[in-house]
Design a protein around this motif. Structure first.
Motif, PDB file in Angstrom:
ATOM      1  N   ASP A  24       0.830  -1.205   0.000  1.00  0.00           N
ATOM      2  CA  ASP A  24       0.000   0.000   0.000  1.00  0.00           C
ATOM      3  C   ASP A  24       0.869   1.261   0.000  1.00  0.00           C
ATOM      4  O   ASP A  24       1.825   1.357   0.767  1.00  0.00           O
ATOM      5  N   ILE A  25       0.520   2.221  -0.854  1.00  0.00           N
ATOM      6  CA  ILE A  25       1.208   3.523  -0.809  1.00  0.00           C
ATOM      7  C   ILE A  25       0.291   4.487  -0.073  1.00  0.00           C
ATOM      8  O   ILE A  25      -0.550   5.173  -0.664  1.00  0.00           O
ATOM      9  N   ASP A  26       0.430   4.500   1.239  1.00  0.00           N
ATOM     10  CA  ASP A  26      -0.413   5.347   2.081  1.00  0.00           C
ATOM     11  C   ASP A  26       0.487   6.202   2.972  1.00  0.00           C
ATOM     12  O   ASP A  26       1.688   6.259   2.764  1.00  0.00           O
ATOM     13  N   LEU A  27      -0.107   6.858   3.959  1.00  0.00           N
ATOM     14  CA  LEU A  27       0.684   7.768   4.805  1.00  0.00           C
ATOM     15  C   LEU A  27       1.815   7.017   5.500  1.00  0.00           C
ATOM     16  O   LEU A  27       2.853   7.590   5.814  1.00  0.00           O
ATOM     17  N   PHE A  33       8.779   5.516   0.010  1.00  0.00           N
ATOM     18  CA  PHE A  33       8.672   5.415  -1.443  1.00  0.00           C
ATOM     19  C   PHE A  33       9.138   6.713  -2.091  1.00  0.00           C
ATOM     20  O   PHE A  33       9.913   6.710  -3.056  1.00  0.00           O
ATOM     21  N   LYS A  34       8.715   7.840  -1.526  1.00  0.00           N
ATOM     22  CA  LYS A  34       9.081   9.150  -2.058  1.00  0.00           C
ATOM     23  C   LYS A  34      10.595   9.335  -2.041  1.00  0.00           C
ATOM     24  O   LYS A  34      11.181   9.777  -3.030  1.00  0.00           O
ATOM     25  N   SER A  35      11.225   8.952  -0.949  1.00  0.00           N
ATOM     26  CA  SER A  35      12.666   9.201  -0.876  1.00  0.00           C
ATOM     27  C   SER A  35      13.420   8.264  -1.824  1.00  0.00           C
ATOM     28  O   SER A  35      14.408   8.658  -2.445  1.00  0.00           O
ATOM     29  N   SER A  62      -4.125   9.748  -0.790  1.00  0.00           N
ATOM     30  CA  SER A  62      -3.641  11.026  -1.305  1.00  0.00           C
ATOM     31  C   SER A  62      -2.144  11.218  -1.037  1.00  0.00           C
ATOM     32  O   SER A  62      -1.490  11.996  -1.735  1.00  0.00           O
ATOM     33  N   SER A  63      -1.590  10.501  -0.055  1.00  0.00           N
ATOM     34  CA  SER A  63      -0.128  10.564   0.137  1.00  0.00           C
ATOM     35  C   SER A  63       0.572   9.946  -1.066  1.00  0.00           C
ATOM     36  O   SER A  63       1.629  10.418  -1.494  1.00  0.00           O
ATOM     37  N   GLY A  64      -0.010   8.880  -1.605  1.00  0.00           N
ATOM     38  CA  GLY A  64       0.538   8.247  -2.803  1.00  0.00           C
ATOM     39  C   GLY A  64       0.376   9.146  -4.014  1.00  0.00           C
ATOM     40  O   GLY A  64       1.306   9.290  -4.819  1.00  0.00           O
ATOM     41  N   LEU A  65      -0.786   9.759  -4.143  1.00  0.00           N
ATOM     42  CA  LEU A  65      -0.998  10.693  -5.260  1.00  0.00           C
ATOM     43  C   LEU A  65       0.015  11.834  -5.199  1.00  0.00           C
ATOM     44  O   LEU A  65       0.585  12.228  -6.222  1.00  0.00           O
ATOM     45  N   ALA A  66       0.255  12.348  -3.998  1.00  0.00           N
ATOM     46  CA  ALA A  66       1.218  13.450  -3.854  1.00  0.00           C
ATOM     47  C   ALA A  66       2.605  13.009  -4.323  1.00  0.00           C
ATOM     48  O   ALA A  66       3.325  13.765  -4.986  1.00  0.00           O
ATOM     49  N   THR A  67       2.953  11.761  -4.006  1.00  0.00           N
ATOM     50  CA  THR A  67       4.241  11.222  -4.444  1.00  0.00           C
ATOM     51  C   THR A  67       4.316  11.158  -5.964  1.00  0.00           C
ATOM     52  O   THR A  67       5.345  11.505  -6.574  1.00  0.00           O
ATOM     53  N   ILE A  94      -8.955   6.105  -7.374  1.00  0.00           N
ATOM     54  CA  ILE A  94      -8.526   7.305  -6.649  1.00  0.00           C
ATOM     55  C   ILE A  94      -7.920   8.345  -7.591  1.00  0.00           C
ATOM     56  O   ILE A  94      -8.105   9.552  -7.395  1.00  0.00           O
ATOM     57  N   PHE A  95      -7.262   7.913  -8.658  1.00  0.00           N
ATOM     58  CA  PHE A  95      -6.802   8.869  -9.670  1.00  0.00           C
ATOM     59  C   PHE A  95      -8.002   9.598 -10.284  1.00  0.00           C
ATOM     60  O   PHE A  95      -7.957  10.808 -10.522  1.00  0.00           O
ATOM     61  N   GLU A  96      -9.083   8.855 -10.512  1.00  0.00           N
ATOM     62  CA  GLU A  96     -10.269   9.475 -11.114  1.00  0.00           C
ATOM     63  C   GLU A  96     -10.951  10.439 -10.154  1.00  0.00           C
ATOM     64  O   GLU A  96     -11.362  11.530 -10.542  1.00  0.00           O
ATOM     65  N   ILE A  97     -11.044  10.035  -8.886  1.00  0.00           N
ATOM     66  CA  ILE A  97     -11.689  10.909  -7.896  1.00  0.00           C
ATOM     67  C   ILE A  97     -10.919  12.228  -7.784  1.00  0.00           C
ATOM     68  O   ILE A  97     -11.500  13.291  -7.611  1.00  0.00           O
ATOM     69  N   ALA A  98      -9.596  12.155  -7.901  1.00  0.00           N
ATOM     70  CA  ALA A  98      -8.765  13.363  -7.796  1.00  0.00           C
ATOM     71  C   ALA A  98      -8.579  14.034  -9.159  1.00  0.00           C
ATOM     72  O   ALA A  98      -7.809  14.985  -9.270  1.00  0.00           O
TER      73      ALA A  98
END
Ligand SMILES: Nc1ncnc2c1ncn2[C@@H]1O[C@H](COP(=O)(O)OP(=O)(O)O)[C@@H](O)[C@H]1O
Ligand SMILES: Nc1ncnc2c1ncn2[C@@H]1O[C@H](COP(=O)(O)OP(=O)(O)O)[C@@H](O)[C@H]1O
Lengths: 116, 161, 161, 116
Positions: A24-27, A33-35, A62-67, A94-98
C-alpha cells in the motif's frame, strides 16, 4: 522501511527505469517510497523514461498521489518521461476521484508502458 | 441523522501504521452491509484520508494520541438468514482530542492546479454523501460522514466546485 | 505479559455480519507490524473463531450484545521512517458480558473423530502461542491470546494432544 | 441470502454437479450455504459427483469446515463422490490446521476435479 510495509524494486531496461512498488502507498508507506523515487530520479537522464508499475499496489491514498505528482514535477524539470501502468481498479478509482487520470500518462500493462 | 447507538466503535492511536486496519475493517463491513465493491472502497478511502488529516494536521504527527471512530448502519444490520440487507446507509463519526480549528478552514482546493497535497478533503467530499466537520464541546474535532447505499442526488456540501 | 495500554480497542455488537471487519482489521494491522502473511491470516482466524464462539455459546445468538477486542503490539509499533518493526508479538484480549462458564470446560475435542463442530477452540490453540480463558470479575468472559513474530518452541496449553 | 454475502451458483456437467460459492464461508455465510448444499445434495444420484469449487472463497472458518464435513457425511450416506477444488492458500491453511486436508478429496483446479 518496515519489514512488512511497501517494498520497492527498480531495474533498468534500455532507456527505461522500471520501479515496482509492492504494498500500500499510504501515509505509512509513502515517505519511504518518495525518498527512494527521488534517489532513482536523480540518476535519470533527459529523454529517459521512468515507468512506475503499480500492479502490486492494492491501495493508494492522497499521500501516494502526492508522491506521483512530485514525480511528474521532477519529470518536467529534468525532461524525462513518466509513465504509470498496472493500476488495479481500486487505485485507478482514486486517480479518477482526484481528476488526475487524464493528467498522467497511464498504460494498461508494463509491456504497453515499455512500448509507449 | 439517526440518534441510535453505533454498531461498531474503534479507538486507535494516531500512528499511520494502524490506518490500514481501520480502513480495511470499514471496507469489509460495508461490503457485508450490501455496499457495492467500488462504494466500499470509497468509504475506506474517505476514512483513511480523515485519519491521515487528523494525524498530520490535528496531532502534528504525534503517534500516540487517541482517535475514535464509530460506525452506525442506518436501517440496521441483516440478521443471519434474512434474505436481503436492511442497511440503507453507513454513518461514520471520527473524533479526536487534537487542536481545534474553524471547520470553515477545512476545505478542498481547486484541482486544476496540479501540485502535491491538498487532495484529502476533496476526496472525502467527493465520495461521501454528507460530510460535516465540527468542534467537539471540550476538545478536538468531530467529522461525521454518511454514505447511502442508493444515494439521492448529491447535496452541495459547501465544497468549492 | 505487558501491562501497557492497548494500541487499538474495538467494540462490536455480537452480529456475525461484523466479524469480517474485526478479523480483516487484525490481519491488516498484523501484516504492518511485520507478521508474515500466513501468521497474519492465522491471527485473523483465531479472532474470528473466538467471536463466533462468543456469539453462539456466550450470547446464545443474540445479535445486539457487546464484544470488546483490544490489540497490544508487544515491543511497540514502528514509527514512520524507521527501518524495521520493533513489534515482537501481538496480544489480543477479547471480552464479553455473556454467560460465565468454567474456563476448563472450554476445550478442544480429539480431531480423529470427523464430525461437524468442535473445531474452533482447537484452531485457536493451534495457531496462537498463548491462550488463556478466564471469567471477568463481574460478568462475562475474557480470552487473552498472544502470538509472537518469532515464536519460542510452543508451550503446552493444556489442550488434549 | 444477504445482497453482499456469499453467492452460490451450481450447474451440472455430465455426472458432476459443480457448486461454486463466491464470498467468505463464515458464521455469517455458512447457514445459507449449508441449506443450499442440502437442497443440491438431495437431488444427487448414488455414484454421482459433487464438486465444490472454492476458488472464489477468500476465507473460511470452522463454520465452513462444519458445512464441508456435513457434505462429506451426506456423500457417505448417499454414495456420491465429494471433491473439493480451487482452495486458496488461506482456505487450504484452515483445512490443515483442522487436520482435514487428508480427509477430503482435494484437487487443484476445477478441470482436475472433473477429471478425477
Ligand atoms: N483533521 C484536521 N484537523 C485540522 N486541520 C485539518 C484537518 N483536516 C483538514 N485540515 C485542514 O484542511 C486542509 C486541507 O486538507 P487536505 O485536503 O487533506 O490537504 P492536505 O492535508 O494535503 O493539506 C489542510 O491543509 C488542513 O489545514
Ligand atoms: N466464548 C465461549 N463461551 C462459552 N462457551 C464456550 C465459548 N467458547 C467455547 N465454548 C465451549 O467450548 C466448546 C468447544 O468450542 P469449539 O471448539 O469452538 O466447538 P463448537 O463451538 O463447534 O462446539 C463449545 O461447545 C462450548 O461449550
Amino acid at each position: 522501511m518496515n519489514d512488512s510495509a511497501l517494498t520497492i524494486i527498480s531495474r533498468v531496461e534500455g532507456d527505461a527505469t522500471i520501479v515496482s512498488p509492492a504494498g500500500d502507498i499510504d501515509l505509512n508507506g509513502a515517505p519511504a517510497f518518495k525518498s527512494q523515487l527521488r534517489t532513482i530520479q536523480s540518476a535519470l537522464k533527459p529523454g529517459g523514461r521512468l515507468v512506475i508499475d503499480l500492479s502490486a499496489v492494492p491501495y493508494m491514498d492522497s499521500s501516494g498521489l502526492a508522491t506521483m505528482i512530485e514525480s511528474m514535477q521532477a519529470a518536467r524539470r529534468q525532461s524525462f518521461k513518466l509513465i504509470l501502468c498496472g493500476l488495479t481498479p481500486r487505485v485507478r478509482a482514486i486517480f479518477e476521484i482526484a481528476k488526475l487520470h487524464t493528467v498522467f500518462t497511464i498504460k494498461g500493462t508494463l509491456a504497453e508502458a515499455l512500448a509507449a | 441523522m439517526s440518534a441510535e447507538q453505533p454498531h461498531v466503535r474503534l479507538e486507535i492511536l494516531s500512528n499511520p501504521l494502524l490506518n490500514c486496519g481501520a480502513r480495511e475493517m470499514v471496507a469489509s463491513m460495508s461490503r457485508r452491509m450490501g455496499f457495492a465493491e467500488d462504494a466500499a472502497c470509497q468509504i475506506a478511502l474517505a476514512v483513511d484520508e480523515a485519519l491521515c488529516n487528523i494525524e498530520r494536521h490535528g496531532y502534528d504527527r504525534q503517534t500516540d494520541r487517541p482517535i475514535w471512530l464509530s460506525l452506525h448502519a442506518i436501517g440496521g444490520l441483516a440478521q443471519n438468514g434474512t434474505s436481503s440487507s436492511p442497511t440503507e446507509g453507513l454513518k461514520i463519526v471520527i473524533e479526536d482530542e487534537a487542536q481545534q480549528i474553524d471547520p470553515n478552514l477545512i476545505k478542498s482546493r481547486p484541482l486544476d492546479e496540479i501540485r502535491p497535497g491538498g487532495l484529502g478533503v476533496h476526496i472525502i467530499r467527493e465520495v461521501m454523501d454528507e460530510v460535516i466537520y465540527e468542534q467537539r464541546p471540550n476538545s478536538g474535532m468531530r467529522l461525521t460522514m454518511i454514505k447511502m447505499r442508493n444515494p439521492q442526488p448529491k447535496k452541495d456540501n459547501g465544497a468549492p466546485p
